[in-house]
Structures are given as structure tokens and as C-alpha cells.
Design a protein around this motif. Structure first.
Motif, short mmCIF file in Angstrom:
data_model
loop_
_atom_site.label_atom_id
_atom_site.label_comp_id
_atom_site.label_asym_id
_atom_site.label_seq_id
_atom_site.Cartn_x
_atom_site.Cartn_y
_atom_site.Cartn_z
N SER A 1 0.81 -1.17 -0.13
CA SER A 1 -0.22 0.01 0.12
C SER A 1 0.86 1.22 -0.11
O SER A 1 1.95 1.22 0.44
N LEU A 2 0.37 2.29 -0.65
CA LEU A 2 1.01 3.68 -0.48
C LEU A 2 0.75 4.28 0.91
O LEU A 2 -0.47 4.60 1.10
N VAL A 3 1.81 4.49 1.83
CA VAL A 3 1.63 4.87 3.07
C VAL A 3 2.02 6.48 3.04
O VAL A 3 3.16 6.76 2.87
N ARG A 4 1.19 7.34 3.27
CA ARG A 4 1.38 8.92 3.06
C ARG A 4 1.82 9.39 4.38
O ARG A 4 1.11 9.25 5.39
N HIS A 5 2.92 10.39 4.19
CA HIS A 5 3.26 10.95 5.57
C HIS A 5 2.72 12.57 5.74
O HIS A 5 2.67 13.12 4.75
N GLU A 6 2.29 12.63 6.82
CA GLU A 6 1.60 13.96 7.05
C GLU A 6 2.00 14.32 8.61
O GLU A 6 2.01 13.43 9.28
N VAL A 7 2.18 15.72 8.69
CA VAL A 7 2.58 16.17 9.89
C VAL A 7 1.74 17.29 10.24
O VAL A 7 1.46 18.37 9.54
N LEU A 8 1.31 17.48 11.50
CA LEU A 8 0.52 18.54 12.22
C LEU A 8 1.22 19.18 13.28
O LEU A 8 1.85 18.35 14.12
N GLN A 9 0.94 20.50 13.52
CA GLN A 9 1.70 21.20 14.73
C GLN A 9 0.52 21.77 15.30
O GLN A 9 0.13 23.01 15.02
N PRO A 10 -0.16 21.02 16.30
CA PRO A 10 -1.37 21.83 16.78
C PRO A 10 -1.02 22.97 17.51
O PRO A 10 -0.09 23.06 18.28
N SER A 11 -1.80 24.19 17.29
CA SER A 11 -1.62 25.40 18.12
C SER A 11 -1.70 25.18 19.65
O SER A 11 -1.14 25.96 20.19
N ALA A 12 -2.43 24.50 20.18
CA ALA A 12 -2.77 24.16 21.45
C ALA A 12 -1.33 23.58 22.05
O ALA A 12 -1.21 23.76 23.52
N THR A 13 -0.49 23.04 21.33
CA THR A 13 0.77 22.37 21.70
C THR A 13 2.08 22.87 21.06
O THR A 13 2.50 22.07 20.29
N PRO A 14 2.42 23.94 21.60
CA PRO A 14 3.67 24.64 20.61
C PRO A 14 4.95 23.66 20.93
O PRO A 14 5.13 23.31 21.94
#
Length: 244
Positions: free
Chosen positions: A192-205
Motif C-alpha cells: 500500500s502507499l503510506v502517505r506521510h503527514e505532519v501536524l503542529q497543533p496550535s494548542a501544543t507549541p
């Protein structure tokens, strides 16, 4: 001396002949894994004869990890109808089912997730724990020395999205030793194609949330964005909202 009736002799002779015939027949070739074609987008580069889009994997050989490549040949295309070196920013590769079948038989590529991808991480949980994975990685590079393999000095762009094989469906979670990044993922059985995603929640700098999930097979047709090499645990890409 025991005497067999003639009909038994005929039956035995026929059985021997049939057995010999079946032994002589070649075994059918193994069924290949599903083939896949993947497309990539990347910033403009000067096209030259040594420009390569590598589909590579890592093979454990004793205490060394060696970079290997699949026998894929990228097709480059331009952003407009008038092809010129500065306009090319797309490429595609085709991974054949026979290549993928042979790859997941390579002991040095197939490894336990716990001691492979999760090595060096903390608070690791994997369900089930005995799952095995084998990954294909992608990088755009100039093959200056002609060996067909990317080096740090030759690499132009890469992606943290991978094409991965899992021995069984699994989920996982782990944290980086720095404590600034947590990664979770769900993968399906098979390739399968495993896509990489990153989030930086504003609530947790200063805290990053990485996901690596298998997408449906039809999503493999969506372009994968290549970008300058980055830390996969804290960076998405140079383009806001892009997929690495």
C-alpha cells in the motif's frame, strides 16, 4: 512369487507413467503482486542525462545496511507543451508485480516493525507485535558517479511517503526520544502507499503529530510531492498543506 493380475500390471504401469508425466511438467510461475504506477511532482530542476528518480530499499547485511534499487526507469514530463530543461517537474515510476514479489522475499528488506521502523523510538506499541514490513523509498538525484544509487551529495529531493508491504494489518504508536514528536499509523496487509503527514497543533507549541496511514489503492494515482530533505518527525514539506 506373487503374480499380479494383468489388469493390475496395466494400472501400475499407468500410474508410473502419470507420475513421471506430472514430475516432468514445469511448475506454474508464482502469481505476482499487484503492479503499481506512481507519479511525483517536484520543484523545477535542470534536466540532464544523469537525473534519476530512484525507487530504493535498504537491505540488512550483517552489521551493514546497504542501499539497493529496484529496476525502475522514471519518465519525466514538462509542465507545458514546450519541453525545456527548466519546465520539467513531474516524473512517474512503474513497480512491476514480479519486482515487488521478489522484494518481499529479500530477508534483509523484510524485518520486524518493532526492531526495524520503530528502532530507537520510545513508548512503542504495535498491534500485532510480530508484524513484518518491507519498504520502498523514493528520491530524486543526479547520478554523478554512475552507480545508480543516491548519495547524500547527489540527492536533490525526496519524500517520506513510502510504498510498504505488511505481513498483516496493524496499528502502531511511538514517540521520538526528544519528546517533541509522536507518530501513529494504520497499515493494511500487502502493499500500500503510506502517505506521510505532519501536524503542529496550535494548542501544543513545539509538539508534532505524525501520521503514516495506508490509503486506498485508487489514491495511489494522486501525485506525491518531492521536496528538499527534511526531518520526517517535525516537517511536512516546503509547501504548506503538501503531502510528503
Amino acid at each position: 512369487m506373487k503374480v499380479f493380475p494383468s489388469k493390475h500390471i496395466v494400472w501400475l504401469a499407468g500410474s508410473v507413467a502419470l507420475s513421471a508425466l506430472l514430475t516432468a511438467c514445469p511448475k506454474p510461475p508464482p502469481t505476482p503482486d499487484p503492479s503499481v504506477s506512481l507519479s511525483f511532482e517536484f520543484p523545477e530542476v535542470m534536466v540532464s542525462a544523469d537525473l534519476r528518480l530512484g525507487a530504493i530499499y535498504f537491505q540488512q547485511d550483517g552489521h551493514q545496511v546497504k542501499v539497493k534499487r529496484l529496476s525502475t526507469y522514471p519518465n519525466f514530463s514538462a509542465t507545458s507543451g514546450t519541453a525545456s530543461p527548466q519546465q520539467v517537474n513531474r516524473a512517474s515510476v512503474h513497480l512491476s508485480g514480479y519486482e515487488l514479489l521478489e522484494l518481499r522475499r529479500v530477508p534483509g528488506c523484510v524485518s520486524p516493525f518493532l526492531t526495524g521502523e520503530a528502532q530507537g523510538m520510545t513508548a512503542v506499541t504495535v498491534t500485532p507485535e510480530n508484524v513484518l514490513t518491507c519498504n520502498v523509498y523514493f528520491t530524486l538525484f543526479r547520478d554523478a558517479n554512475g552507480d545508480g544509487l543516491p548519495s547524500v551529495s547527489e540527492e536533490l529531493y525526496n519524500t517520506h511517503t513510502i510504498y510498504s508491504h505488511a505481513s498483516t494489518p496493524f496499528t502502531y504508536r511511538f514517540s521520538h526520544a526528544s519528546g517533541h514528536s509522536t507518530e501513529t499509523g494504520t497499515r493494511t496487509q500487502g502493499w500500500s502507499l503510506v502517505r506521510h503527514e505532519v501536524l503542529q497543533p496550535s494548542a501544543t507549541p513545539g509538539q508534532y503529530r505524525v501520521t503514516m496511514n495506508s490509503g486506498p489503492r485508487e489514491d495511489s494515482a494522486l501525485p506525491i510531492r518531492l521536496h528538499e530533505p527534511t526531518n520526517r518527525l517535525i516537517s511536512q514539506s516546503l509547501k504548506t498543506g503538501g503531502t510528503k
